[in-house]
Motif scaffolding. Sequence first.
Motif, PDB file in Angstrom:
ATOM      1  N   ASN A  14       0.639  -1.202   0.030  1.00  0.00           N
ATOM      2  CA  ASN A  14       0.086   0.211  -0.078  1.00  0.00           C
ATOM      3  C   ASN A  14       0.901   1.186   0.245  1.00  0.00           C
ATOM      4  O   ASN A  14       0.352   2.000  -0.594  1.00  0.00           O
ATOM      5  CB  ASN A  14      -1.193  -0.120   1.486  1.00  0.00           C
ATOM      6  CG  ASN A  14      -2.054  -1.333   1.298  1.00  0.00           C
ATOM      7  OD1 ASN A  14      -2.073  -1.572   0.681  1.00  0.00           O
ATOM      8  ND2 ASN A  14      -1.787  -1.943   2.137  1.00  0.00           N
TER       9      ASN A  14
ATOM     10  N   THR B 229      -5.278   5.754  11.793  1.00  0.00           N
ATOM     11  CA  THR B 229      -6.726   4.507  10.909  1.00  0.00           C
ATOM     12  C   THR B 229      -6.017   3.719  11.469  1.00  0.00           C
ATOM     13  O   THR B 229      -5.272   2.477  11.203  1.00  0.00           O
ATOM     14  CB  THR B 229      -6.470   4.754   9.279  1.00  0.00           C
ATOM     15  OG1 THR B 229      -6.100   6.533   9.270  1.00  0.00           O
ATOM     16  CG2 THR B 229      -7.055   3.827   8.530  1.00  0.00           C
TER      17      THR B 229
ATOM     18  N   GLU C 177      -6.931  -0.193  12.174  1.00  0.00           N
ATOM     19  CA  GLU C 177      -7.961  -1.483  11.830  1.00  0.00           C
ATOM     20  C   GLU C 177      -8.271  -2.326  13.323  1.00  0.00           C
ATOM     21  O   GLU C 177      -8.209  -2.844  14.068  1.00  0.00           O
ATOM     22  CB  GLU C 177      -7.012  -2.932  11.619  1.00  0.00           C
ATOM     23  CG  GLU C 177      -6.836  -2.116  10.048  1.00  0.00           C
ATOM     24  CD  GLU C 177      -5.213  -3.951   9.081  1.00  0.00           C
ATOM     25  OE1 GLU C 177      -6.108  -4.596   9.862  1.00  0.00           O
ATOM     26  OE2 GLU C 177      -5.335  -3.507   7.860  1.00  0.00           O
TER      27      GLU C 177
ATOM     28  N   HIS D 235     -12.772   0.309  10.159  1.00  0.00           N
ATOM     29  CA  HIS D 235     -11.151   2.037  10.531  1.00  0.00           C
ATOM     30  C   HIS D 235     -11.970   1.746  12.063  1.00  0.00           C
ATOM     31  O   HIS D 235     -13.060   2.978  11.371  1.00  0.00           O
ATOM     32  CB  HIS D 235     -10.477   1.973   9.203  1.00  0.00           C
ATOM     33  CG  HIS D 235      -9.936   0.860   8.830  1.00  0.00           C
ATOM     34  ND1 HIS D 235     -10.542   0.110   7.843  1.00  0.00           N
ATOM     35  CD2 HIS D 235      -8.921   0.863   8.705  1.00  0.00           C
ATOM     36  CE1 HIS D 235      -9.608  -0.959   7.555  1.00  0.00           C
ATOM     37  NE2 HIS D 235      -8.300  -0.389   7.605  1.00  0.00           N
TER      38      HIS D 235
ATOM     39  N   LYS E 114     -10.711   6.018  12.277  1.00  0.00           N
ATOM     40  CA  LYS E 114     -10.500   7.205  11.801  1.00  0.00           C
ATOM     41  C   LYS E 114      -9.898   8.094  12.421  1.00  0.00           C
ATOM     42  O   LYS E 114     -11.387   8.969  13.149  1.00  0.00           O
ATOM     43  CB  LYS E 114     -10.750   7.647  10.330  1.00  0.00           C
ATOM     44  CG  LYS E 114     -11.084   6.110   9.228  1.00  0.00           C
ATOM     45  CD  LYS E 114     -11.970   6.793   8.005  1.00  0.00           C
ATOM     46  CE  LYS E 114     -11.466   5.321   6.661  1.00  0.00           C
ATOM     47  NZ  LYS E 114     -11.559   6.251   4.917  1.00  0.00           N
TER      48      LYS E 114
ATOM     49  N   HIS F 150     -15.583   1.630   6.734  1.00  0.00           N
ATOM     50  CA  HIS F 150     -14.543   1.418   6.305  1.00  0.00           C
ATOM     51  C   HIS F 150     -13.208   2.658   5.245  1.00  0.00           C
ATOM     52  O   HIS F 150     -13.727   3.456   5.869  1.00  0.00           O
ATOM     53  CB  HIS F 150     -15.221   0.753   4.560  1.00  0.00           C
ATOM     54  CG  HIS F 150     -16.087  -0.437   4.137  1.00  0.00           C
ATOM     55  ND1 HIS F 150     -17.945  -0.202   3.845  1.00  0.00           N
ATOM     56  CD2 HIS F 150     -16.184  -0.805   5.615  1.00  0.00           C
ATOM     57  CE1 HIS F 150     -17.911  -1.616   4.215  1.00  0.00           C
ATOM     58  NE2 HIS F 150     -17.427  -1.756   5.554  1.00  0.00           N
ATOM     59  N   SER F 151     -11.903   0.969   4.270  1.00  0.00           N
ATOM     60  CA  SER F 151     -10.968   2.582   4.143  1.00  0.00           C
ATOM     61  C   SER F 151     -11.671   3.282   3.780  1.00  0.00           C
ATOM     62  O   SER F 151     -10.622   4.349   3.407  1.00  0.00           O
ATOM     63  CB  SER F 151      -9.868   1.641   4.177  1.00  0.00           C
ATOM     64  OG  SER F 151      -9.843   0.331   3.261  1.00  0.00           O
ATOM     65  N   ASP F 152     -12.200   3.376   2.429  1.00  0.00           N
ATOM     66  CA  ASP F 152     -12.129   3.302   1.795  1.00  0.00           C
ATOM     67  C   ASP F 152     -13.974   4.948   1.306  1.00  0.00           C
ATOM     68  O   ASP F 152     -14.446   5.796   0.822  1.00  0.00           O
ATOM     69  CB  ASP F 152     -12.644   3.725   0.333  1.00  0.00           C
ATOM     70  CG  ASP F 152     -13.735   2.431   0.339  1.00  0.00           C
ATOM     71  OD1 ASP F 152     -14.749   2.426   1.721  1.00  0.00           O
ATOM     72  OD2 ASP F 152     -14.606   1.505  -0.471  1.00  0.00           O
TER      73      ASP F 152
END
Length: 585
Positions: free
Chosen positions: A340, A523, A525, A536, A538, A561-563
């Motif tokens: 990543n 961020t 998990e 996640h 944030k 979610h990460s996105d």
Amino acid sequence: MQRRRLRVWLVICMVGIMVLVARLAQIQLISTESFSKYGINLLEGSVSQRTQEMVIDNGRGNFLDRSGKPLIYERIPVLILFPFLNYLEWPVEEVASAIGVSEREILESIEGADGPIAFGNPEPYLLSEREMTAINELKIPGVFAVERKYPLSNTQAEQLIGITGENSKLLEERYGEKEFSARTLVGLSGLEESFDEFLVGEGKSKLVYHVDGIGSPLFGINVKYSEPANPFYPINIKTTIDKDLQERAENLVDKHQIENGGLVLLDIESNNILAMVSRPHLNRKNPFGDLGVENQMLKQHIPGSVFKTVVAAAAIDHGLTLPSRTFNCNENIYGKEDPNFQHGELNFTQSFAKSCNRTFADLAKELKAKDAKIIEDYAAKLSLTGSVGWTGTVFHTEKFRQLPDEDFGRVFKNEEARDDNNYVALSAIGQHEVRVTPLAIANMMATIARGGGKQMVRAVESVEYQNGSKVFGFDENKLPGDSISPFTAQKLQKLLREVVVDEEGTGRWFKELPYSVAGKSGTAETGIMKDEKQNHNKWFAGYFPYENPKYALVTVNLGVHSDEGGINPLFADMVKEVYTFDQEN
């Protein structure tokens, strides 16, 4: 045979009479204030059948913001009308003229009423001071202009302030030696709970008149005003909250659709909470049925890279941050290619700005080799692992806590994790068993901005009588234990600023804000899957203005979610709101 039957019936009748007498004695003499398993107060019930009343003030204390504005209740000047007016000739036209409404509106408002009403229900008609004086000078029985206490329709900082409820068992546990009605409200969470001893009602203020079985006046039409004997009550709790900033914060959290999370805004100089928002919203109909009653800003969560600030402080003090030293930030914490992030070779400052995991995993393992407890020691120095809310002696209570719902943070859960290099590496980036509260993170930022001085966080400034005189004041208190040095704090300040000014820093979005910002992103998990995706937490935590720090701010969005669910826009908008607030005041 007949005599025997008679004796049996006589015994049955005697037993029945004794049971009835015992039951009557229980009702009339023994269980008058707590009848049946539901604790029904028969005396109150009997009185309520013979009276009609309008409660003006429930007797429980109120919460104010730092300038004295009400946060829970407000006093509204209203017109009170009693239903016996339906059966009298009274100068309704004079009352109508005094407040500028039609006679018909007034008469229709009490038509069919089975008790006194506030004119204009459900939204009471607000009287001016002149109108109140004019009505009361008429001296009409059953017509009163009074200031009545109403709950605010838009309650602020609901989880911080908490909830109340009727709980006779809890009331007896707390105040067994005192005489309170079984229906007295008690604090069940938040400040309502911690300050309950000050807030619990000394008695209601009410207008009362007695009626017969069909609702007609029993002793004429004289209405009595009943109130507690002590004019200094109910008590007011003056909080540190700024109502204007709190309202702006609440609106922004909802605007950015934060369903689980919120923000904390601290005044750096006083370490007072200026605004605190927690989501999900409090469900007052079923407060303990979901997360809404919990203040997420006081609960421990996985912080992610925000925790790298702790590792950075320890590394600075132990000589591991030489300017010439670089770290391979193309690799993850296990030394394998990171799919990543490909940042290349970075020095310590660049690693912090870009949040390179490999750097802080390596530093944490080196610190562990020196002393396995170093990271925990520095977490304590930055007040992440203990309570940060105001604690001290208040009258007879030695360990009074303003924030009883506050969780303690932690770094490792057991000795095994502390001694394992893999767990240490994960902990260095705020994963594994690391848990902190958003309030503690905000306090860490305030501590760094102040130059290392640790202070307790206050949510309440003072307890006051009705006339404004002080019952008890909460002084600014230092947090116990070691703290970081001014030198270390200065180094951390520069690192936190680099996060924003670096072209590839994780806080570069905040460059153009009206206040200069220093801070750290995170961020984390959570280990929980939703829709086959990893959830996640944030974060963005920081302070501003960088050159002359006044505010520490933490924003967090939990379990997204990460996105999606980015937190940077909320942080940026809150900084703008604070700037606008400062320009207006």
